[in-house]
Structure formats: structure tokens, C-alpha cells
Design a protein around this motif. Sequence first.
Motif, PDB file in Angstrom:
ATOM      1  N   VAL A  87      -5.141 -34.629 108.734  1.00 33.21           N
ATOM      2  CA  VAL A  87      -5.369 -34.758 110.169  1.00 33.21           C
ATOM      3  C   VAL A  87      -5.842 -33.443 110.777  1.00 33.21           C
ATOM      4  O   VAL A  87      -6.745 -33.422 111.625  1.00 33.21           O
ATOM      5  CB  VAL A  87      -4.110 -35.298 110.884  1.00 33.21           C
ATOM      6  CG1 VAL A  87      -4.266 -35.238 112.392  1.00 33.21           C
ATOM      7  CG2 VAL A  87      -3.825 -36.716 110.442  1.00 33.21           C
ATOM      8  N   GLU A  88      -5.282 -32.329 110.366  1.00 29.05           N
ATOM      9  CA  GLU A  88      -5.708 -31.039 110.923  1.00 29.05           C
ATOM     10  C   GLU A  88      -7.181 -30.783 110.647  1.00 29.05           C
ATOM     11  O   GLU A  88      -7.906 -30.286 111.507  1.00 29.05           O
ATOM     12  CB  GLU A  88      -4.841 -29.899 110.377  1.00 29.05           C
ATOM     13  CG  GLU A  88      -3.431 -29.868 110.942  1.00 29.05           C
ATOM     14  CD  GLU A  88      -3.399 -29.873 112.468  1.00 29.05           C
ATOM     15  OE1 GLU A  88      -4.197 -29.157 113.117  1.00 29.05           O
ATOM     16  OE2 GLU A  88      -2.579 -30.628 113.032  1.00 29.05           O
ATOM     17  N   GLN A  89      -7.660 -31.136 109.475  1.00 25.42           N
ATOM     18  CA  GLN A  89      -9.071 -30.951 109.152  1.00 25.42           C
ATOM     19  C   GLN A  89      -9.944 -31.905 109.973  1.00 25.42           C
ATOM     20  O   GLN A  89     -11.011 -31.526 110.449  1.00 25.42           O
ATOM     21  CB  GLN A  89      -9.307 -31.158 107.653  1.00 25.42           C
ATOM     22  CG  GLN A  89     -10.694 -30.755 107.213  1.00 25.42           C
ATOM     23  CD  GLN A  89     -10.857 -30.820 105.703  1.00 25.42           C
ATOM     24  OE1 GLN A  89      -9.892 -30.968 104.954  1.00 25.42           O
ATOM     25  NE2 GLN A  89     -12.090 -30.712 105.255  1.00 25.42           N
ATOM     26  N   LEU A  90      -9.486 -33.141 110.157  1.00 25.75           N
ATOM     27  CA  LEU A  90     -10.219 -34.085 111.005  1.00 25.75           C
ATOM     28  C   LEU A  90     -10.329 -33.558 112.437  1.00 25.75           C
ATOM     29  O   LEU A  90     -11.383 -33.667 113.068  1.00 25.75           O
ATOM     30  CB  LEU A  90      -9.526 -35.445 111.021  1.00 25.75           C
ATOM     31  CG  LEU A  90      -9.775 -36.354 109.833  1.00 25.75           C
ATOM     32  CD1 LEU A  90      -8.873 -37.579 109.908  1.00 25.75           C
ATOM     33  CD2 LEU A  90     -11.227 -36.769 109.759  1.00 25.75           C
ATOM     34  N   ARG A  91      -9.243 -32.977 112.943  1.00 26.48           N
ATOM     35  CA  ARG A  91      -9.276 -32.431 114.308  1.00 26.48           C
ATOM     36  C   ARG A  91     -10.316 -31.325 114.426  1.00 26.48           C
ATOM     37  O   ARG A  91     -11.020 -31.224 115.429  1.00 26.48           O
ATOM     38  CB  ARG A  91      -7.893 -31.912 114.691  1.00 26.48           C
ATOM     39  CG  ARG A  91      -6.894 -33.014 114.966  1.00 26.48           C
ATOM     40  CD  ARG A  91      -5.539 -32.481 115.394  1.00 26.48           C
ATOM     41  NE  ARG A  91      -4.631 -33.564 115.656  1.00 26.48           N
ATOM     42  CZ  ARG A  91      -3.398 -33.654 115.162  1.00 26.48           C
ATOM     43  NH1 ARG A  91      -2.915 -32.693 114.370  1.00 26.48           N
ATOM     44  NH2 ARG A  91      -2.638 -34.681 115.462  1.00 26.48           N
ATOM     45  N   GLU A  92     -10.446 -30.514 113.395  1.00 27.43           N
ATOM     46  CA  GLU A  92     -11.464 -29.456 113.402  1.00 27.43           C
ATOM     47  C   GLU A  92     -12.865 -30.060 113.392  1.00 27.43           C
ATOM     48  O   GLU A  92     -13.755 -29.592 114.102  1.00 27.43           O
ATOM     49  CB  GLU A  92     -11.286 -28.539 112.188  1.00 27.43           C
ATOM     50  CG  GLU A  92     -10.071 -27.651 112.245  1.00 27.43           C
ATOM     51  CD  GLU A  92      -9.872 -26.852 110.962  1.00 27.43           C
ATOM     52  OE1 GLU A  92     -10.860 -26.643 110.224  1.00 27.43           O
ATOM     53  OE2 GLU A  92      -8.726 -26.438 110.708  1.00 27.43           O
ATOM     54  N   VAL A  93     -13.065 -31.089 112.599  1.00 24.70           N
ATOM     55  CA  VAL A  93     -14.384 -31.707 112.474  1.00 24.70           C
ATOM     56  C   VAL A  93     -14.821 -32.349 113.786  1.00 24.70           C
ATOM     57  O   VAL A  93     -15.965 -32.187 114.218  1.00 24.70           O
ATOM     58  CB  VAL A  93     -14.397 -32.755 111.329  1.00 24.70           C
ATOM     59  CG1 VAL A  93     -15.676 -33.563 111.335  1.00 24.70           C
ATOM     60  CG2 VAL A  93     -14.197 -32.074 109.990  1.00 24.70           C
ATOM     61  N   VAL A  94     -13.936 -33.082 114.449  1.00 25.42           N
ATOM     62  CA  VAL A  94     -14.334 -33.799 115.665  1.00 25.42           C
ATOM     63  C   VAL A  94     -14.293 -32.927 116.909  1.00 25.42           C
ATOM     64  O   VAL A  94     -14.882 -33.289 117.933  1.00 25.42           O
ATOM     65  CB  VAL A  94     -13.516 -35.098 115.879  1.00 25.42           C
ATOM     66  CG1 VAL A  94     -13.687 -36.036 114.721  1.00 25.42           C
ATOM     67  CG2 VAL A  94     -12.061 -34.806 116.151  1.00 25.42           C
ATOM     68  N   GLY A  95     -13.616 -31.798 116.840  1.00 22.86           N
ATOM     69  CA  GLY A  95     -13.588 -30.884 117.986  1.00 22.86           C
ATOM     70  C   GLY A  95     -13.075 -31.545 119.238  1.00 22.86           C
ATOM     71  O   GLY A  95     -12.052 -32.225 119.228  1.00 22.86           O
ATOM     72  N   ASP A  96     -13.816 -31.358 120.321  1.00 21.64           N
ATOM     73  CA  ASP A  96     -13.405 -31.880 121.633  1.00 21.64           C
ATOM     74  C   ASP A  96     -13.831 -33.327 121.873  1.00 21.64           C
ATOM     75  O   ASP A  96     -13.523 -33.890 122.919  1.00 21.64           O
ATOM     76  CB  ASP A  96     -13.999 -31.017 122.751  1.00 21.64           C
ATOM     77  CG  ASP A  96     -13.427 -29.606 122.758  1.00 21.64           C
ATOM     78  OD1 ASP A  96     -12.319 -29.416 122.235  1.00 21.64           O
ATOM     79  OD2 ASP A  96     -14.115 -28.696 123.269  1.00 21.64           O
ATOM     80  N   ARG A  97     -14.538 -33.935 120.922  1.00 18.45           N
ATOM     81  CA  ARG A  97     -15.017 -35.304 121.138  1.00 18.45           C
ATOM     82  C   ARG A  97     -13.900 -36.328 121.153  1.00 18.45           C
ATOM     83  O   ARG A  97     -14.007 -37.368 121.790  1.00 18.45           O
ATOM     84  CB  ARG A  97     -16.045 -35.684 120.075  1.00 18.45           C
ATOM     85  CG  ARG A  97     -17.351 -34.912 120.214  1.00 18.45           C
ATOM     86  CD  ARG A  97     -18.342 -35.266 119.135  1.00 18.45           C
ATOM     87  NE  ARG A  97     -17.806 -34.798 117.852  1.00 18.45           N
ATOM     88  CZ  ARG A  97     -17.989 -35.403 116.692  1.00 18.45           C
ATOM     89  NH1 ARG A  97     -18.662 -36.517 116.622  1.00 18.45           N
ATOM     90  NH2 ARG A  97     -17.480 -34.905 115.590  1.00 18.45           N
ATOM     91  N   TYR A  98     -12.837 -36.100 120.394  1.00 24.42           N
ATOM     92  CA  TYR A  98     -11.707 -37.037 120.314  1.00 24.42           C
ATOM     93  C   TYR A  98     -10.402 -36.261 120.249  1.00 24.42           C
ATOM     94  O   TYR A  98     -10.361 -35.130 119.764  1.00 24.42           O
ATOM     95  CB  TYR A  98     -11.780 -37.904 119.043  1.00 24.42           C
ATOM     96  CG  TYR A  98     -12.953 -38.826 118.977  1.00 24.42           C
ATOM     97  CD1 TYR A  98     -12.940 -40.050 119.617  1.00 24.42           C
ATOM     98  CD2 TYR A  98     -14.084 -38.477 118.246  1.00 24.42           C
ATOM     99  CE1 TYR A  98     -14.023 -40.908 119.551  1.00 24.42           C
ATOM    100  CE2 TYR A  98     -15.180 -39.327 118.167  1.00 24.42           C
ATOM    101  CZ  TYR A  98     -15.134 -40.534 118.823  1.00 24.42           C
ATOM    102  OH  TYR A  98     -16.208 -41.377 118.754  1.00 24.42           O
ATOM    103  N   THR A  99      -9.336 -36.907 120.691  1.00 21.51           N
ATOM    104  CA  THR A  99      -7.994 -36.402 120.470  1.00 21.51           C
ATOM    105  C   THR A  99      -7.375 -37.299 119.412  1.00 21.51           C
ATOM    106  O   THR A  99      -7.282 -38.516 119.603  1.00 21.51           O
ATOM    107  CB  THR A  99      -7.148 -36.461 121.763  1.00 21.51           C
ATOM    108  OG1 THR A  99      -7.784 -35.656 122.745  1.00 21.51           O
ATOM    109  CG2 THR A  99      -5.728 -35.993 121.505  1.00 21.51           C
TER     110      THR A  99
END
Length: 151
Positions: A132-144
Motif C-alpha cells: 500500500v505504501e508503494q501504491l500511495r507513492e505511485v498515485v500521489g495526490d490523485r487518490y487517497t
Amino acid sequence: MGQGLLPYLCCPDAAAAIDFYTSVFGATEVQRWTADDGRIGHAELSLAGEPLFLADEYPEIGVRSPYAYGGTPLSLVLSVPDAVATAERAVEAGATVERPVKAQDDGSTAGWIIDPSGHRWNLRTAAEELPVEQLREVVGDRYTITEQPER
């Protein structure tokens, strides 16, 4: 059949839909119930090891295909070994591309088609699941991205 959730699709031409799902997606036909008027009242396929039910339109009892409503609000997700090749076969068999197959933020390869019966399919080839932490980096501010606590 045990408990679970399974799709039951209404198709404007169920026989053609069965041909599409077997030739493009590799489904196998399990059974078919054909009424005296030639319409398929019920068919069961096995797709990716899971049941898929479908039937022809029966507007007299409210059973209509997506075309009767101008499209579908429902999407079906199908994991396949090669999303690009599957989408190409689908288009050759009459599907239209809604969103081309391409690399996704989660590392998968996926795209969207509308099959000849009007049903939307997300064809995807999975990649190694990202933390999940890597996914959060990939999507940035586009999604929470949130996670639910384990139950």
C-alpha cells in the motif's frame, strides 16, 4: 452450486454471446435451456473456473440487455494471462474498445471493452501486488488509499 455471488447477463442474442465468451475468453458451455420460441431462457458457462449465467432478452418479464437502457452501469473484471491478446481477440470478434489496454498504477496491465452484447469488461493481467505504501507513492495526490483493519 454453493453460496456466492455470480453474474447473470441478459444478452440480445444469447447464442452469439455464448460463442463470443467461449471463443474470446475461453469459457466452456455447461448447459443451455432453449424455449419453444428459440430464445435461450438460461445458459450456464464456466469462465475462469467460475459460473457465468446468461439468457436472451425477455422484455415481457423485464429482462433486458444493456442496449435497452443505453449502456450498462456494471463492469465485469476478468483476469487473463495476456490482456493485450485477449482484447485483440475481443475486437476481432465484434467488441469495441472503451479504454485501451495499458500499464496501470498498480503494476497490472488492463483495459476496458464493450462486448457485442453491451456488457463492459475490464480485462487485466495482474502483476505482483504492490504494498500500500508503494501504491500511495505511485498515485500521489490523485487518490487517497485507505485500508480497513483486519476483522
